[in-house]
Design an enzyme around this catalytic site. Structure first.
Site, PDB file in Angstrom:
ATOM      1  N   CYS A  35       0.871  -1.272  -0.057  1.00 40.23           N
ATOM      2  CA  CYS A  35      -0.070   0.104   0.005  1.00 40.23           C
ATOM      3  C   CYS A  35       0.881   1.272  -0.198  1.00 40.23           C
ATOM      4  CB  CYS A  35      -0.996  -0.093   1.237  1.00 40.23           C
ATOM      5  SG  CYS A  35      -0.016   0.067   2.707  1.00 40.23           S
ATOM      6  N   ASP A  37       2.457   2.660   2.620  1.00 45.33           N
ATOM      7  CA  ASP A  37       2.335   3.308   3.795  1.00 45.33           C
ATOM      8  C   ASP A  37       3.395   3.321   4.703  1.00 45.33           C
ATOM      9  OD1 ASP A  37      -0.144   4.060   2.872  1.00 45.33           O
ATOM     10  OD2 ASP A  37      -1.505   3.077   4.446  1.00 45.33           O
ATOM     11  N   CYS A  60      -3.082   5.316   5.823  1.00 43.51           N
ATOM     12  CA  CYS A  60      -4.541   5.313   5.715  1.00 43.51           C
ATOM     13  C   CYS A  60      -4.976   5.480   7.182  1.00 43.51           C
ATOM     14  CB  CYS A  60      -4.926   3.815   5.321  1.00 43.51           C
ATOM     15  SG  CYS A  60      -4.618   2.685   6.275  1.00 43.51           S
ATOM     16  N   CYS A 104      -2.641  -2.804   8.752  1.00 42.35           N
ATOM     17  CA  CYS A 104      -2.281  -1.440   9.165  1.00 42.35           C
ATOM     18  C   CYS A 104      -1.918  -1.786  10.490  1.00 42.35           C
ATOM     19  CB  CYS A 104      -3.426  -0.680   9.070  1.00 42.35           C
ATOM     20  SG  CYS A 104      -4.497  -0.825   7.546  1.00 42.35           S
TER      21      CYS A 104
HETATM   22 FE1  FES Z   1      -1.744   0.312   4.252  1.00 44.69          FE
HETATM   23 FE2  FES Z   1      -3.586   0.683   5.967  1.00 44.69          FE
HETATM   24  S1  FES Z   1      -3.706   0.397   3.827  1.00 44.69           S
HETATM   25  S2  FES Z   1      -1.219   0.767   6.262  1.00 44.69           S
END
Ligand code: FES
Length: 124
Positions: A35, A37, A60, A104
């Site tokens: 993702c 992140d 997110c 996450c």
């Molecule tokens: Fe990647 Fe939440 S979508 S940490």
């Protein structure tokens, strides 16, 4: 049923312990390649007690809520206890996360692990 619990929404809107500790005793940065992140955790440790913790999360809402809750769970706790923090404990404290958002909370666990590793390394 709402996708996100009240607690997730609360920690997403009002995240606790956001920021940087300049003279941190341990810093950990992790990312999720899928993702994109990124989460960074800063720990201040005195006599093996986590006296302060701050985080920066570029990610997110669930990642922000997870890091906020994770910092609350380890603040004031001994290092030995923080080392045992699991992502499940974070999810439980948040009253759950949707299945596709569980990763996450894993990021929060890994960021704390990385910061504790850094602390151990610095301690020598
Ligand atoms: Fe990647 Fe939440 S979508 S940490």
């Amino acid at each position: 049923m709402a996708l996100y619990s009240e607690k997730v929404m609360d920690h997403f809107r009002n995240p606790r312990n956001v920021g940087v500790i300049e003279d941190a005793d341990g810093v950990g940065e992790v990312g999720n390649a899928k993702c994109g992140d990124i989460m960074k955790m800063y720990l201040k440790i005195e006599d093996e007690i986590i006296t302060d913790v701050k985080f920066e999360t570029f990610g997110c809402g669930s990642a922000i809520a997870s890091s906020s809750m994770a910092t609350e769970l380890i603040k004031g706790k001994p290092v030995s206890e923080a080392r045992q923090l699991t992502n499940q404990a974070v999810v439980e404290a948040l009253d759950g996360l949707p299945a596709h958002k569980l990763h996450c909370s894993v990021l929060a666990q890994e960021a704390i692990e990385a910061a504790l590793e850094d602390y151990e390394k610095k301690k020598g």
